[in-house]
Design a protein around this motif. Structure first.
Motif, PDB file in Angstrom:
ATOM      1  N   GLN A   1      -3.188   7.823  -8.443  1.00  0.00           N
ATOM      2  CA  GLN A   1      -4.261   6.822  -8.318  1.00  0.00           C
ATOM      3  C   GLN A   1      -4.874   6.774  -6.927  1.00  0.00           C
ATOM      4  N   ALA A   2      -4.232   7.355  -5.940  1.00  0.00           N
ATOM      5  CA  ALA A   2      -4.683   7.230  -4.551  1.00  0.00           C
ATOM      6  C   ALA A   2      -5.729   8.282  -4.213  1.00  0.00           C
ATOM      7  N   ALA A   3      -6.811   7.835  -3.588  1.00  0.00           N
ATOM      8  CA  ALA A   3      -7.849   8.754  -3.125  1.00  0.00           C
ATOM      9  C   ALA A   3      -7.357   9.542  -1.926  1.00  0.00           C
ATOM     10  N   GLU A   4      -8.087  10.568  -1.563  1.00  0.00           N
ATOM     11  CA  GLU A   4      -7.744  11.357  -0.386  1.00  0.00           C
ATOM     12  C   GLU A   4      -7.722  10.456   0.847  1.00  0.00           C
ATOM     13  N   GLY A   5      -6.601  10.489   1.582  1.00  0.00           N
ATOM     14  CA  GLY A   5      -6.466   9.691   2.792  1.00  0.00           C
ATOM     15  C   GLY A   5      -6.303   8.201   2.551  1.00  0.00           C
ATOM     16  N   ALA A   6      -5.939   7.805   1.347  1.00  0.00           N
ATOM     17  CA  ALA A   6      -5.817   6.386   0.993  1.00  0.00           C
ATOM     18  C   ALA A   6      -4.623   5.736   1.677  1.00  0.00           C
ATOM     19  N   THR A   7      -4.617   4.404   1.608  1.00  0.00           N
ATOM     20  CA  THR A   7      -3.487   3.597   2.061  1.00  0.00           C
ATOM     21  C   THR A   7      -2.707   3.137   0.844  1.00  0.00           C
ATOM     22  N   VAL A   8      -1.402   3.327   0.861  1.00  0.00           N
ATOM     23  CA  VAL A   8      -0.530   2.881  -0.227  1.00  0.00           C
ATOM     24  C   VAL A   8       0.497   1.924   0.357  1.00  0.00           C
ATOM     25  N   TRP A   9       0.585   0.730  -0.246  1.00  0.00           N
ATOM     26  CA  TRP A   9       1.505  -0.299   0.235  1.00  0.00           C
ATOM     27  C   TRP A   9       2.566  -0.539  -0.830  1.00  0.00           C
ATOM     28  N   VAL A  10       3.791  -0.105  -0.541  1.00  0.00           N
ATOM     29  CA  VAL A  10       4.918  -0.210  -1.472  1.00  0.00           C
ATOM     30  C   VAL A  10       5.672  -1.503  -1.182  1.00  0.00           C
ATOM     31  N   GLN A  11       6.080  -2.186  -2.259  1.00  0.00           N
ATOM     32  CA  GLN A  11       6.696  -3.501  -2.126  1.00  0.00           C
ATOM     33  C   GLN A  11       8.148  -3.512  -2.607  1.00  0.00           C
ATOM     34  N   ASP A  12       9.063  -3.868  -1.763  1.00  0.00           N
ATOM     35  CA  ASP A  12      10.370  -4.431  -2.066  1.00  0.00           C
ATOM     36  C   ASP A  12      11.464  -3.441  -2.462  1.00  0.00           C
ATOM     37  N   TYR A  13      12.652  -4.034  -2.605  1.00  0.00           N
ATOM     38  CA  TYR A  13      13.902  -3.294  -2.672  1.00  0.00           C
ATOM     39  C   TYR A  13      14.051  -2.433  -3.907  1.00  0.00           C
ATOM     40  N   GLN A  14      13.299  -2.711  -4.968  1.00  0.00           N
ATOM     41  CA  GLN A  14      13.405  -1.891  -6.169  1.00  0.00           C
ATOM     42  C   GLN A  14      12.825  -0.494  -5.955  1.00  0.00           C
ATOM     43  N   LEU A  15      11.993  -0.311  -4.938  1.00  0.00           N
ATOM     44  CA  LEU A  15      11.220   0.934  -4.790  1.00  0.00           C
ATOM     45  C   LEU A  15      11.405   1.566  -3.407  1.00  0.00           C
ATOM     46  N   GLN A  16      12.603   1.560  -2.890  1.00  0.00           N
ATOM     47  CA  GLN A  16      12.827   2.035  -1.526  1.00  0.00           C
ATOM     48  C   GLN A  16      12.777   3.552  -1.382  1.00  0.00           C
ATOM     49  N   LEU A  17      12.857   4.281  -2.492  1.00  0.00           N
ATOM     50  CA  LEU A  17      12.763   5.733  -2.418  1.00  0.00           C
ATOM     51  C   LEU A  17      11.319   6.211  -2.515  1.00  0.00           C
ATOM     52  N   VAL A  18      10.415   5.331  -2.921  1.00  0.00           N
ATOM     53  CA  VAL A  18       9.030   5.729  -3.176  1.00  0.00           C
ATOM     54  C   VAL A  18       8.340   6.270  -1.923  1.00  0.00           C
ATOM     55  N   PRO A  19       8.490   5.664  -0.733  1.00  0.00           N
ATOM     56  CA  PRO A  19       7.752   6.203   0.427  1.00  0.00           C
ATOM     57  C   PRO A  19       8.015   7.685   0.689  1.00  0.00           C
TER      58      PRO A  19
ATOM     59  N   ARG B   1       2.056  13.556  -1.483  1.00  0.00           N
ATOM     60  CA  ARG B   1       0.725  13.356  -0.900  1.00  0.00           C
ATOM     61  C   ARG B   1       0.837  13.118   0.610  1.00  0.00           C
ATOM     62  N   PRO B   2       1.005  14.169   1.408  1.00  0.00           N
ATOM     63  CA  PRO B   2       1.150  13.975   2.858  1.00  0.00           C
ATOM     64  C   PRO B   2      -0.105  13.429   3.533  1.00  0.00           C
ATOM     65  N   ASP B   3      -1.229  13.383   2.821  1.00  0.00           N
ATOM     66  CA  ASP B   3      -2.470  12.862   3.393  1.00  0.00           C
ATOM     67  C   ASP B   3      -2.510  11.334   3.437  1.00  0.00           C
ATOM     68  N   LEU B   4      -1.589  10.656   2.767  1.00  0.00           N
ATOM     69  CA  LEU B   4      -1.657   9.206   2.616  1.00  0.00           C
ATOM     70  C   LEU B   4      -1.073   8.472   3.819  1.00  0.00           C
ATOM     71  N   THR B   5      -1.578   7.250   4.051  1.00  0.00           N
ATOM     72  CA  THR B   5      -0.924   6.299   4.948  1.00  0.00           C
ATOM     73  C   THR B   5      -0.082   5.374   4.095  1.00  0.00           C
ATOM     74  N   ILE B   6       1.214   5.289   4.396  1.00  0.00           N
ATOM     75  CA  ILE B   6       2.153   4.600   3.514  1.00  0.00           C
ATOM     76  C   ILE B   6       2.832   3.457   4.261  1.00  0.00           C
TER      77      ILE B   6
END
Length: 487
Positions: free
Chosen positions: A140-158, A165-170
């Motif tokens: 879902q993220a556009a090229e160079g997008a910002t992705v904001w991951v929330q909380d303890y259920q998703l700690q492996l996602v970053p 997607r190494p182009d993203l700001t996370i």
């Protein structure tokens, strides 16, 4: 919002410049009387704070729709936010959510109030579900997008997302406490989770102490930290071993949509709802209130035992004292939660059996979800709010109560083990593990209300000003601004 209306289906796929990734979508699926389904916006500060930057097709939200074995197409919420559901099977809900997230991580991060359960199958499910969320966010993220991951259920996602997607700001924000390093190291998968978090460009915690705990941990696990964590800006960093990357670490205390809560409270007062509620409760001299999820971390049993002690000693008169305890059902298939409910309800029964009378219980106990407008009426009516969590990342109930008292009435008894205690420093502070401490805080609040009202009002004045200024919008804006700098 109808579940299957064309106007609520996204048109031609357009990737988003800002993607929020959370365990839950900010909506609930409910059934109408005619049997049709609709999506209703869930209450919560996160969607309120992010609405301006996500609405109108500008951003997307990736999350589970809250129903196991349920597949849903992307759709647009009534808030104008494009929502992308992630499906979980019943087995994944059991192992990833009830299991690893809430029977392993939750007790570990809350300082081992109960022992965490450690199962390899749960960990495998946690990894698989995190991978699915990361893939959905990457799509879902556009090229160079910002992705904001929330909380303890998703700690492996970053980390997973950075690999995809190494182009993203996370960014990643933890909504619960982060424990001291010596507690976290008990987790067999400690390195995997730290590596997962270090995939982000910015890691946010409620308190500088939580950020410092994380920095001490990463040093012990072979990385290098520098700087001292500060509030709402990034002054500390982790140099990730063998990668050449640095990760910003900061404290961003979350808050509430203060203006909306104040408006609800003023409307309730104008309609006379708080006074009618007090009338129905027998017009007590002192109305105590607790509002919590029924969770062992919230200290509900401890505050009930303090109330019982005050009634036993005669310091509180059961004829003129009423307590309302709202305990919203939570994770009731997990054994520690079932045991907590049993102990709380036994204590409520014992207090009412000892001190109540016909038509006049001392404790009014509610074990069901309540509309927020009704909670606000309770906040407005209550003389003293009891927030006695044994461990809490922030505790927004405390801030909601303060926001409901723009007239500077009321008093807040607050556990020193909540994040809110670091901001609301004029509270009646207590140690929930020390029953005498809780009793003293309650009686001091009552005494100042009755004999030193100017002191009581001055306390509330300072806290109301702080909650009014430091609202959820400031939290979101400061985190996103910090992420822009780190990206």
């Amino acid at each position: 919002m109808s579940e299957n209306t064309a106007r609520n289906q996204p048109g031609e796929h357009r990737r988003s410049d800002l993607v929020v990734v959370a365990n839950r979508l900010p909506v609930d699926r409910v059934n109408r009387p005619d049997g049709s389904a609709q999506w209703v916006t869930s209450p919560g500060g996160l969607v309120t704070a992010l609405r301006p930057v996500l609405a109108g097709g500008r951003g997307a939200w990736v999350g589970w729709p809250g129903i196991a074995d349920f597949a849903a197409d992307p759709f647009i919420s009534d808030e104008g936010i494009t929502l992308y559901p992630v499906e979980l099977s019943t087995a994944e809900f059991t192992e990833f959510y009830e299991g690893f997230s809430n029977a392993t991580l939750w007790p570990l991060y809350h300082s081992l109030i109960v022992p965490p359960e450690l199962h390899n199958a749960w960990w495998d499910s946690y990894c698989a579900v995190n991978r699915r969320f990361a893939e959905a966010a990457a799509a879902q993220a556009a090229e160079g997008a910002t992705v904001w991951v929330q909380d303890y259920q998703l700690q492996l996602v970053p980390r997973m997302l950075r690999e995809l997607r190494p182009d993203l700001t996370i960014g990643f924000f933890l909504h619960i406490p982060f424990p001291p390093a010596e507690i976290f190291r008990q987790l067999p998968w400690r390195t995997d989770i730290v590596d997962g978090l270090l995939g982000a460009d910015l890691l946010g915690f409620h308190l500088a102490s939580g950020a410092q705990n994380f920095l001490e941990l990463v040093d012990e696990l072979g990385h290098h930290s520098r700087g001292v964590p500060s509030v709402r800006e990034v002054t500390s960093f982790v140099d990730v071993a063998d990668s050449g990357r640095q990760v910003g670490v900061g404290a961003f205390p979350i808050s509430i949509d203060t203006a909306a809560v104040v408006e609800l409270a003023e409307r309730a007062q104008a309609d006379g709802k708080p006074q009618r509620l007090r009338d129905r409760l027998g017009n007590p001299d002192t109305l105590l209130l607790g509002v919590d999820r029924l969770d062992y971390t919230k200290g509900i049993l401890h505050r009930l035992q303090a109330l019982e002690q005050l009634l036993d000693s005669g310091e509180l008169n059961p004829e003129t004292t009423v307590m309302v305890q709202v305990a919203t059902p939570s994770r009731e298939r997990i054994e520690h939660y079932r045991q907590t409910r049993l102990e709380v309800e036994q204590t409520v029964s014992r207090i009412n059996g000892k001190f109540g009378s016909v038509w006049r219980p001392v404790v009014h106990y509610v074990h069901r979800p309540m509309p927020f407008a009704e909670i606000v009426t309770l906040y407005c009516a209550a003389d003293i709010m009891l927030v006695t969590a044994l461990r809490d990342g922030m505790n927004l109930v405390a801030k909601e109560y303060v926001a409901c008292h723009s007239d500077l009435s009321g008093a807040l008894v607050l556990s020193e083990f909540t994040g809110a205690a670091h901001e609301l420093t004029e509270v009646y502070l207590c140690n929930p593990y020390d029953r005498d401490s809780m009793c003293e805080a309650i009686m001091t609040a009552i005494d100042e209300r009755d004999h030193s009202p100017n002191i009581s009002r001055d306390r509330m004045s300072h806290m109301f000003a702080r909650v009014n200024q430091h609202d959820v919008q400031l939290w979101a804006d400061s985190f996103l601004a910090a992420m822009d700098k780190e990206g």
